[in-house]
Design a protein around this motif. Sequence first.
Motif, PDB file in Angstrom:
ATOM      1  N   TYR A 364       0.836  -1.199   0.000  1.00 22.88           N
ATOM      2  CA  TYR A 364       0.000   0.000   0.000  1.00 22.88           C
ATOM      3  C   TYR A 364       0.871   1.250   0.000  1.00 22.88           C
ATOM      4  N   VAL A 365       1.942   1.199   0.789  1.00 23.84           N
ATOM      5  CA  VAL A 365       2.891   2.316   0.833  1.00 23.84           C
ATOM      6  C   VAL A 365       3.537   2.506  -0.534  1.00 23.84           C
ATOM      7  N   GLY A 366       3.930   1.388  -1.165  1.00 23.50           N
ATOM      8  CA  GLY A 366       4.549   1.457  -2.478  1.00 23.50           C
ATOM      9  C   GLY A 366       3.625   2.044  -3.531  1.00 23.50           C
ATOM     10  N   LEU A 367       2.316   1.791  -3.403  1.00 26.58           N
ATOM     11  CA  LEU A 367       1.346   2.341  -4.350  1.00 26.58           C
ATOM     12  C   LEU A 367       1.330   3.868  -4.271  1.00 26.58           C
ATOM     13  N   GLY A 368       1.363   4.395  -3.058  1.00 25.11           N
ATOM     14  CA  GLY A 368       1.416   5.843  -2.889  1.00 25.11           C
ATOM     15  C   GLY A 368       2.678   6.424  -3.501  1.00 25.11           C
ATOM     16  N   SER A 369       3.804   5.737  -3.285  1.00 29.29           N
ATOM     17  CA  SER A 369       5.067   6.183  -3.867  1.00 29.29           C
ATOM     18  C   SER A 369       4.991   6.202  -5.388  1.00 29.29           C
ATOM     19  N   PHE A 370       4.372   5.192  -5.958  1.00 30.25           N
ATOM     20  CA  PHE A 370       4.264   5.087  -7.417  1.00 30.25           C
ATOM     21  C   PHE A 370       3.489   6.273  -7.992  1.00 30.25           C
TER      22      PHE A 370
END
Length: 503
Positions: A364-370
């Motif tokens: 979920y954190v990685g999605l925000g970063s993307f």
Amino acid sequence: MRDEYVITNVQNKTKKSFVLASVMLAMFMGAIEATIVSTAMPAIVGDLGGFSLYSWVFSSYLLMNTVTVLIYGKLSDLFGRKPVITWGIVLFIIGSILCGLAQTMEQLILFRFIQGFGAGAVLPIASTIVGDIYSKEERAKIQGYLSSVWGISAISGPAIGGLLIEFVSWRYVFWINIPLGILAIAGIWLFLHEDIEKKQPKIDFIGAFLLTMSITSLLYMLVEGGINIPWLSWEALGLFIFSILCFSLFFWNEKNVKEPMMPFSIWRERSIFIANIVSLTSGIILIGISSYLPAFVQGVMGESPTVAGFTLTAMSVGWPIAATVAGKLLLKIGYFKTSFMGGVALICGGTIFVTMNPAYGPLYVGLGSFFVGVGMGLTTTAFIVSIQSHVSWQQRGSATAANVFMRNLGSTVGAALLGGILNTRLIAYIKEQDTTGKLTVDSVNRLLEAESRSNLSQTARDILQPGLTVSLHWVYGGVLLFAVISFVGILFLPRDYPKKEEI
């Protein structure tokens, strides 16, 4: 005529592919530094201590980077790109060596000043070199290639950094820059040929001094505000007034000096003005994610440095993909719509970070970063191509440096502002929850390192982890706010389409 002659002569003598490779290597050095240091910070704090100085590790680097980028841009217009970028890379290497030798957090912060002093030349001059050796028709595509550097560094940086931290030492995350810098210098000197009209140098030292004083005083107030300096105090007010006064004098100086660091005349172009303002707010978003995301993933979620690094990888993967697409979109839908899409992506990323919960996991954190990476890729590519197409060769270094300066200024102020928010909220939470009075902000040092975290009492962990969670959510609330401000700024861009000969 002189402008066209310089461009044609440089393009004919220069081996473009080798220069591009060298420039990308120099940019990779700076890009991998960003991802690795962010990933390494919890380990560094665990070793050296000083969590209250966490933001200064980024702020010191960004301060010198921000102040010097305009000077380097002007010097490259006077003396050529090659000697200026070489000087910057050499200083960057020296700073990296010293950072790896640091024994205290204070020493690391000092050496980061040196590293930032050199870094100010790398990104703007590298982008300017590309603008020099490639035609207007090629720049959009090549800017996409340059942006891919961030993706490559993001994939390799956290992986290499995580391995170095876990199996060797965090010190090697700085020393890895040495071979990269040497290879970049060699390629630039062997394959880049410049035809520079010699000029009597007129360096704006007064402007450089005033800008340094303005940013330094503002930075100090934001970092120490609420901790060592009460927000509602004469000290804080004095620092703020002094910062405004110095910047006002800087603005007056730049309007009247013959060779200004920042030629404000180019800001009269509406697209350049908006691009620079949005770059300022984008810089705050960028530093908010890259600086404090590993602290959330490791300190709150309890994940390893490698996992924390890969959550940042998503941002740097989305960036080059979006930048490459942006190069093709500019002709089809124009500068405004391309930037508009980027603004929407920034808001989506900020919203995800505000709603983060430890139970959601790293994906979920990685999605925000993307999403943040996509937003940065679309906007920065459109801005750089637009700016370089509206100025002459003699102003290209200064104009490109001005845009990078605004993004760096945003990151500099953002690191201090968001760091101040983090520390202020964390102090308030600990004072409210800790009845023993034994816990401080620096107690979070132990939370960011696996072995020390396991030795914490359950009571201390039950205070520190929620405290860090709440404080970081305030930081991400600030990220979302500036994402909205960036989007609003983009709405004021001209609704024009670039002509084919402009890109």
